[in-house]
Design a protein around this motif. Structure first.
Motif, PDB file in Angstrom:
ATOM      1  N   UNK A 198      36.508 -26.737  -1.557  1.00 25.38           N
ATOM      2  CA  UNK A 198      37.316 -26.201  -2.650  1.00 25.38           C
ATOM      3  C   UNK A 198      36.474 -25.336  -3.579  1.00 25.38           C
ATOM      4  N   UNK A 199      35.206 -25.715  -3.767  1.00 20.94           N
ATOM      5  CA  UNK A 199      34.337 -24.922  -4.653  1.00 20.94           C
ATOM      6  C   UNK A 199      33.988 -23.570  -4.031  1.00 20.94           C
ATOM      7  N   UNK A 200      34.038 -23.482  -2.687  1.00 25.00           N
ATOM      8  CA  UNK A 200      33.709 -22.226  -2.019  1.00 25.00           C
ATOM      9  C   UNK A 200      34.876 -21.245  -2.029  1.00 25.00           C
ATOM     10  N   UNK A 257      24.097  -0.730  11.131  1.00 23.99           N
ATOM     11  CA  UNK A 257      22.988  -0.118  10.409  1.00 23.99           C
ATOM     12  C   UNK A 257      22.447   1.008  11.276  1.00 23.99           C
ATOM     13  N   UNK A 258      22.191   2.139  10.663  1.00 27.40           N
ATOM     14  CA  UNK A 258      21.692   3.295  11.427  1.00 27.40           C
ATOM     15  C   UNK A 258      20.610   4.002  10.611  1.00 27.40           C
ATOM     16  N   UNK A 259      19.645   4.576  11.321  1.00 33.54           N
ATOM     17  CA  UNK A 259      18.500   5.221  10.659  1.00 33.54           C
ATOM     18  C   UNK A 259      18.915   6.552  10.032  1.00 33.54           C
ATOM     19  N   UNK A 260      18.156   6.907   9.000  1.00 30.63           N
ATOM     20  CA  UNK A 260      18.351   8.184   8.320  1.00 30.63           C
ATOM     21  C   UNK A 260      17.056   8.980   8.443  1.00 30.63           C
ATOM     22  N   UNK A 261      17.162  10.233   8.845  1.00 31.88           N
ATOM     23  CA  UNK A 261      15.960  11.063   9.067  1.00 31.88           C
ATOM     24  C   UNK A 261      15.088  11.117   7.824  1.00 31.88           C
ATOM     25  N   UNK A 262      13.751  10.967   8.055  1.00 31.65           N
ATOM     26  CA  UNK A 262      12.730  11.121   7.012  1.00 31.65           C
ATOM     27  C   UNK A 262      12.988  10.217   5.802  1.00 31.65           C
ATOM     28  N   UNK A 263      13.400   8.985   6.085  1.00 30.92           N
ATOM     29  CA  UNK A 263      13.629   8.035   4.987  1.00 30.92           C
ATOM     30  C   UNK A 263      13.326   6.624   5.467  1.00 30.92           C
ATOM     31  N   UNK A 264      12.772   5.823   4.558  1.00 31.61           N
ATOM     32  CA  UNK A 264      12.537   4.414   4.875  1.00 31.61           C
ATOM     33  C   UNK A 264      13.838   3.618   4.849  1.00 31.61           C
ATOM     34  N   UNK A 265      14.849   4.193   4.237  1.00 35.68           N
ATOM     35  CA  UNK A 265      16.127   3.495   4.115  1.00 35.68           C
ATOM     36  C   UNK A 265      17.064   3.871   5.264  1.00 35.68           C
ATOM     37  N   UNK A 266      17.938   2.933   5.594  1.00 34.46           N
ATOM     38  CA  UNK A 266      18.907   3.130   6.668  1.00 34.46           C
ATOM     39  C   UNK A 266      20.320   2.965   6.102  1.00 34.46           C
ATOM     40  N   UNK A 267      21.233   3.651   6.709  1.00 33.73           N
ATOM     41  CA  UNK A 267      22.623   3.529   6.307  1.00 33.73           C
ATOM     42  C   UNK A 267      23.209   2.231   6.865  1.00 33.73           C
ATOM     43  N   UNK A 268      23.884   1.461   6.007  1.00 36.51           N
ATOM     44  CA  UNK A 268      24.453   0.186   6.453  1.00 36.51           C
ATOM     45  C   UNK A 268      25.918   0.079   6.014  1.00 36.51           C
ATOM     46  N   UNK A 269      26.682  -0.681   6.800  1.00 30.26           N
ATOM     47  CA  UNK A 269      28.085  -0.929   6.456  1.00 30.26           C
ATOM     48  C   UNK A 269      28.446  -2.361   6.875  1.00 30.26           C
ATOM     49  N   UNK A 270      29.166  -3.028   6.010  1.00 32.65           N
ATOM     50  CA  UNK A 270      29.599  -4.400   6.273  1.00 32.65           C
ATOM     51  C   UNK A 270      31.098  -4.524   6.030  1.00 32.65           C
ATOM     52  N   UNK A 271      31.739  -5.274   6.890  1.00 33.02           N
ATOM     53  CA  UNK A 271      33.124  -5.668   6.642  1.00 33.02           C
ATOM     54  C   UNK A 271      33.131  -7.174   6.423  1.00 33.02           C
ATOM     55  N   UNK A 272      33.560  -7.569   5.244  1.00 33.94           N
ATOM     56  CA  UNK A 272      33.583  -8.989   4.883  1.00 33.94           C
ATOM     57  C   UNK A 272      35.023  -9.454   4.698  1.00 33.94           C
ATOM     58  N   UNK A 273      35.207 -10.744   4.914  1.00 36.71           N
ATOM     59  CA  UNK A 273      36.471 -11.379   4.577  1.00 36.71           C
ATOM     60  C   UNK A 273      36.182 -12.505   3.594  1.00 36.71           C
ATOM     61  N   UNK A 274      36.782 -12.439   2.427  1.00 35.48           N
ATOM     62  CA  UNK A 274      36.691 -13.531   1.453  1.00 35.48           C
ATOM     63  C   UNK A 274      37.956 -14.370   1.569  1.00 35.48           C
ATOM     64  N   UNK A 275      37.789 -15.670   1.668  1.00 39.77           N
ATOM     65  CA  UNK A 275      38.950 -16.565   1.698  1.00 39.77           C
ATOM     66  C   UNK A 275      39.285 -16.923   0.249  1.00 39.77           C
ATOM     67  N   UNK A 276      40.474 -16.543  -0.169  1.00 33.69           N
ATOM     68  CA  UNK A 276      40.907 -16.783  -1.548  1.00 33.69           C
ATOM     69  C   UNK A 276      42.276 -17.451  -1.532  1.00 33.69           C
ATOM     70  N   UNK A 277      42.607 -18.069  -2.662  1.00 34.12           N
ATOM     71  CA  UNK A 277      43.907 -18.732  -2.745  1.00 34.12           C
ATOM     72  C   UNK A 277      44.697 -18.210  -3.936  1.00 34.12           C
ATOM     73  N   UNK A 278      46.001 -18.420  -3.839  1.00 35.90           N
ATOM     74  CA  UNK A 278      46.893 -18.064  -4.922  1.00 35.90           C
ATOM     75  C   UNK A 278      47.836 -19.239  -5.158  1.00 35.90           C
TER      76      UNK A 278
END
Length: 201
Positions: A88-90, A173-194
């Motif tokens: 319930x707390x989650x 996650x995919x690399x980006x030219x000449x950068x230490x950083x990479x492009x990332x994307x996440x799809x999340x599902x949060x379980x919520x109540x009403x």
């Protein structure tokens, strides 16, 4: 009276074998009358009582086992109660979506992930369970940004261990030219109540 004397005289004049036969017949008749009139109903009653005693013995044995397992049952109830309280707390209320987004943003900051987009998609929410008091939804959230590989791994781990009921449905996650950083994307599902509002009659 004369007839009775006649029968008695004939009876007494019988030889010894016939007398024994008559006595045996009388004893057999008495035994049969005693069995069918007196003993048989009593035996049937005893049989019924015996069956009831056996049933009662089984019930008593079952009760004894349940009493012995009472501590185990109590422990299981306490464990399930604690687990239910934790679950319930989650699960957060739909009114707390903004707090869920803030928690995801904080986890990103703490793990070196630079967010470009953190977007709830309320129109794609799905009802997954409902009862008389609550309706539970799977609420999609899109996360996009830039990160290093190791930071991305820590961010994923933080999401999985967060005190929010979040599940990862897709990631890339995919690399980006000449950068230490990479492009990332996440799809999340949060379980919520009403909470359901019951209209008063």
């Amino acid at each position: 009276k004369d007839d009775w004397n006649k029968y008695l005289s004939n009876f007494m004049s019988m030889d010894e074998k016939k007398l024994y036969g008559v006595f045996a017949g009388i004893l057999l008749l008495v035994f049969l009358l005693d069995y069918f009139v007196i003993m048989r109903p009593q035996l049937n009653a005893l049989s019924t009582i015996g069956a009831d005693i056996e049933v009662n013995k089984q019930e008593i044995e079952k009760t004894r086992k349940n009493v012995k397992n009472l501590d185990l049952y109590q422990s299981q109830v306490e464990q399930n109660t604690a687990l239910l309280k934790e679950m319930k707390s989650l699960v957060k209320s739909k009114d707390e979506i903004s707090l869920i987004l803030e928690r995801i943003s904080n986890m990103a900051d703490q793990n070196g992930v630079r967010l470009d987009q953190l977007k709830p998609e309320a129109y794609e929410q799905e009802l997954i369970l409902e009862n008389n008091q609550f309706a539970y939804y799977s609420f999609p959230i899109i996360v996009e940004g830039r990160t290093r590989y190791h930071d991305f791994g820590r961010f994923i781990n933080a999401i999985e261990n967060a005190n929010i009921c979040l599940t990862i449905t897709d990631l890339s996650i995919s690399s980006v030219d000449r950068s230490d950083y990479h492009s990332m994307a996440l799809s999340l599902n949060a379980i919520v109540y009403e909470e359901k509002h019951v209209e008063e009659e």
